[in-house]
Design a protein around this motif. Sequence first.
Motif, short mmCIF file in Angstrom:
data_model
loop_
_atom_site.label_atom_id
_atom_site.label_comp_id
_atom_site.label_asym_id
_atom_site.label_seq_id
_atom_site.Cartn_x
_atom_site.Cartn_y
_atom_site.Cartn_z
N LEU A 234 43.14 -21.13 24.28
CA LEU A 234 43.37 -20.01 25.20
C LEU A 234 44.71 -20.20 25.89
CD1 LEU A 234 39.86 -19.88 26.96
CD2 LEU A 234 40.63 -18.52 25.00
N LEU A 235 45.36 -19.09 26.23
CA LEU A 235 46.63 -19.16 26.93
C LEU A 235 46.57 -20.05 28.17
CD1 LEU A 235 48.09 -15.54 26.72
CD2 LEU A 235 49.10 -17.62 25.78
N PRO A 236 45.55 -19.88 29.04
CA PRO A 236 45.52 -20.71 30.25
C PRO A 236 45.31 -22.20 29.98
CG PRO A 236 44.12 -18.76 30.50
CD PRO A 236 44.48 -18.86 29.05
N GLU A 237 44.93 -22.56 28.74
CA GLU A 237 44.73 -23.97 28.42
C GLU A 237 46.02 -24.68 28.08
OE1 GLU A 237 40.54 -24.84 26.44
OE2 GLU A 237 41.60 -23.27 25.35
N LEU A 238 47.08 -23.93 27.80
CA LEU A 238 48.34 -24.57 27.43
C LEU A 238 48.95 -25.28 28.63
CD1 LEU A 238 50.08 -21.87 25.21
CD2 LEU A 238 48.90 -23.93 24.46
N PRO A 239 49.49 -26.48 28.43
CA PRO A 239 50.19 -27.16 29.53
C PRO A 239 51.40 -26.33 29.97
CG PRO A 239 49.75 -28.68 27.71
CD PRO A 239 49.45 -27.30 27.20
N HIS A 333 32.78 -17.28 22.49
CA HIS A 333 33.25 -16.94 23.83
C HIS A 333 34.75 -16.66 23.81
CE1 HIS A 333 29.60 -19.13 25.61
NE2 HIS A 333 29.56 -17.92 26.13
N ARG A 334 35.48 -17.55 23.21
CA ARG A 334 36.93 -17.48 23.24
C ARG A 334 37.45 -16.23 22.52
NH1 ARG A 334 39.44 -22.67 24.04
NH2 ARG A 334 37.89 -24.11 24.89
N MET A 335 36.82 -15.87 21.42
CA MET A 335 37.25 -14.69 20.67
C MET A 335 37.07 -13.40 21.46
SD MET A 335 38.37 -15.48 17.51
CE MET A 335 37.96 -14.15 16.37
N ARG A 336 36.14 -13.40 22.41
CA ARG A 336 35.83 -12.18 23.16
C ARG A 336 36.49 -12.15 24.53
NH1 ARG A 336 29.70 -12.97 23.39
NH2 ARG A 336 29.80 -11.21 24.84
N ALA A 348 42.73 -13.46 25.63
CA ALA A 348 43.02 -14.77 26.21
C ALA A 348 43.40 -15.78 25.13
CB ALA A 348 41.81 -15.27 27.00
N MET A 349 43.02 -15.52 23.90
CA MET A 349 43.36 -16.41 22.79
C MET A 349 44.86 -16.41 22.57
SD MET A 349 40.68 -17.76 20.72
CE MET A 349 40.99 -17.37 19.00
N LEU A 350 45.40 -17.58 22.23
CA LEU A 350 46.84 -17.70 21.98
C LEU A 350 47.25 -17.01 20.69
CD1 LEU A 350 49.66 -18.85 22.46
CD2 LEU A 350 48.86 -21.02 21.45
#
Length: 485
Positions: A234-239, A333-336, A348-350
């Motif tokens: 997910l975008l927010p997971e990127l450092p 979850h991530r796909m949706r 939200a997925m990168l």
Amino acid sequence: MNEWRLVWAGAGGTPAPHTTGVLANWRDLAERERELGIRAGQPILIDPRGRSDPRLSKIFRHRDFARKAQGTKETYAPDYRLFFTFLWQRGLGWDQAAADDLEDWEDWRLRGEGNPHPIGGVKWARELAALMLLYKIAVKLKYVSASPVVTRTVNTTDGAIEVAELAPKDVRSSNVKWLSPRGFRMWRDVGLGGLLPGGLEDARWPGRNDGRDVAFADFTYSSGLRRREVGTLLLPELPALESRRYYSGWMGKAVAKRAGRFYYVNHLALQQAELYRISTRDSAIRRARNRGLYDRIEGRLLLREITPSRNVYWSDVNGRTYTAHIDNLTVEHRMRMFVISESGLEPAMLWLTESGIPMAYRSWTKVFERASQRCARLGLKVYATPKMLRHSMALRVLVSLHHALDGRLGLTPTERKNYEETYGTVWTMVKDLLGHRSEITTREIYLEPVRGLQIESLLNDTDNPNNTDLFAELSRRTGLILDVA
């Protein structure tokens, strides 16, 4: 039809209001599944008569199967389908398999005359592990009297273990290939980036998704993450991008192989991901918004926050709010999940498709295949898969860590051996970077702080050599490392 079929439960949820046909009367499908204890992502096997055995459903809900990583389940379930089909064509049900049937299946899979796709020892070992698990549970639940997988007890340094009699004897890594750093760059630039082998641009290259594909390859090669792990970020997971050589991020348990863990990615790979986000990805999002695509997605979830303690808050289309630790966010979850940016709604997925929707992580295999085919057409003897990039990262880091230890501490080989016995070997650090399970104990919790200090210190060593000549020599000597002159 004379074959078993495989479907997955819980992926789509309740059918949409406009659904017609058979599903029109099943708008409470999600509720029925929950009442039966069927979990999202659980496999359902249907026999050639169109029936599903409830005993198999109970096996897949059993803790021994349910606690397996989702990727393992997705690998095992097709193996069950194939074996059950083999039994069916013999006039047998899945619960009637005997040791002789498994021996015949093993012979067909590995050596069967007329088999268009015989498998090797590594794949057979995986299929055997899948069958051992299923029939072990079936015996526990008293659905069968004995497993067709005959085992023997072997004493090891870690204690007594059960080994299948049909375990392959040719499980070895000789078919595994690695890419040297130089070989990886050539494959990436030509196969994914559309350049010619000499470094010039190819006027015929369409170049629609090269920014995305190059960024994905760089991230995988730098971090050593698995295809599913990189492919579901997910975008927010990127450092946050800063002025550092390496960054650490957290990989959630639900998409990792076994447990949540830290991973490390270098500045250039993270920068490539950011360039993709503000260019190719942004263009795909604008096209999707112009078509109203995101407004039509059913079951959409709105990601509101990921806290520093990795708790995730989101809401559904009805405004109901939910929270969970990021370790519990599944692929589904991530796909949706969507976020609201300054310009509006976006996934939200990168990684996104050209149409702007989240890209299924399995699709990367085809992307890599097309890139390797392009390299072959242009006369290059380099190819790659996501797993090869992961293995190549491990080899690169292993070599670099050995040199970093020797150079930083001024160690002779003998002195290095004593150092490793005290602080842990570089092999252990690489194993932990890859997220492999220890043969003795998992160490994910107990050595994480020490391991993190060691890895960050060594990977940020500016004196680490490129080892180009060493990789070239290893490539020449072993034939297992793909390199280019």
